[in-house]
Design a protein around this motif. Structure first.
Motif, PDB file in Angstrom:
ATOM      1  N   TYR A  32       0.988  -1.126  -0.031  1.00 62.29           N
ATOM      2  CA  TYR A  32       0.090  -0.108   0.076  1.00 62.29           C
ATOM      3  C   TYR A  32       0.463   1.314   0.083  1.00 62.29           C
ATOM      4  O   TYR A  32       1.933   1.493   0.519  1.00 62.29           O
ATOM      5  N   ASN A  33       0.379   2.347  -0.744  1.00 68.85           N
ATOM      6  CA  ASN A  33       0.969   3.636  -0.595  1.00 68.85           C
ATOM      7  C   ASN A  33      -0.029   4.102   0.699  1.00 68.85           C
ATOM      8  O   ASN A  33      -0.942   4.021   0.835  1.00 68.85           O
ATOM      9  N   SER A  53       4.493   2.547  -2.044  1.00 70.70           N
ATOM     10  CA  SER A  53       4.934   1.189  -1.669  1.00 70.70           C
ATOM     11  C   SER A  53       6.493   0.981  -1.945  1.00 70.70           C
ATOM     12  O   SER A  53       7.054  -0.250  -1.493  1.00 70.70           O
ATOM     13  N   LEU A  97      -4.491   4.531   3.719  1.00 73.74           N
ATOM     14  CA  LEU A  97      -3.729   3.545   3.015  1.00 73.74           C
ATOM     15  C   LEU A  97      -4.608   3.388   1.609  1.00 73.74           C
ATOM     16  O   LEU A  97      -5.933   3.246   1.677  1.00 73.74           O
ATOM     17  N   GLY A  98      -3.795   3.136   0.372  1.00 68.89           N
ATOM     18  CA  GLY A  98      -4.612   2.853  -0.735  1.00 68.89           C
ATOM     19  C   GLY A  98      -3.766   2.006  -1.810  1.00 68.89           C
ATOM     20  O   GLY A  98      -2.210   2.229  -1.771  1.00 68.89           O
ATOM     21  N   ARG A  99      -4.450   1.459  -2.474  1.00 69.40           N
ATOM     22  CA  ARG A  99      -3.408   0.732  -3.617  1.00 69.40           C
ATOM     23  C   ARG A  99      -4.610   0.537  -4.699  1.00 69.40           C
ATOM     24  O   ARG A  99      -5.836   0.277  -4.499  1.00 69.40           O
ATOM     25  N   GLU A 107      -8.853   1.398  -0.351  1.00 69.63           N
ATOM     26  CA  GLU A 107      -8.439   2.228   0.502  1.00 69.63           C
ATOM     27  C   GLU A 107      -8.997   2.176   1.864  1.00 69.63           C
ATOM     28  O   GLU A 107     -10.085   1.681   2.046  1.00 69.63           O
TER      29      GLU A 107
END
Length: 119
Positions: A32-33, A53, A97-99, A107
């Motif tokens: 995750y970013n 990430s 957090l997201g991907r 997210e």
């Protein structure tokens, strides 16, 4: 079940420091970013700092030189070290957090932690 929990907020005087932490569980954190986003009363959400990430970090111009973002993929944690705090840093800080998965954004958000800086 995914959990995202922030900690470390509080009240400080201008010039002080705080360290925010975010602990995530139930996901593969390293994929995750992750970001810290803040929202002050009556204002739009602001991206404060992010780290991808691939461990590429960025901070907003408004906090550059004062805030540092870091992540620990072994502990599934994200930190924000804040120094030289100013009253305008007062806000609720959220861990995000997201991907992208198959073209869709997945997210997660924490519940937020209050940071109050007095002059």
């Amino acid at each position: 079940q995914v959990q995202v929990v922030e900690s470390g907020g509080g009240s400080v005087q201008a010039g002080g420091s705080l360290r925010l932490s975010c602990a995530a569980s139930g996901i593969i954190f390293s994929l995750y970013n992750v970001d810290w986003i803040r929202q002050a009363p009556g204002k739009e959400r602001e991206l404060v700092a992010s780290i991808t990430s691939r461990d590429i970090a960025n901070v907003a111009d408004s906090v550059k030189g004062r805030f540092t973002i870091s992540r620990d993929n072994d502990k599934n944690t994200l930190d924000l070290q804040m120094t030289g705090l100013k009253p305008e840093d007062t806000a609720v800080y959220y861990c995000h957090l997201g991907r992208m998965i198959l073209g869709h954004l997945r997210e997660y958000w924490g519940q937020g932690t209050q940071v109050t800086v007095s002059s």
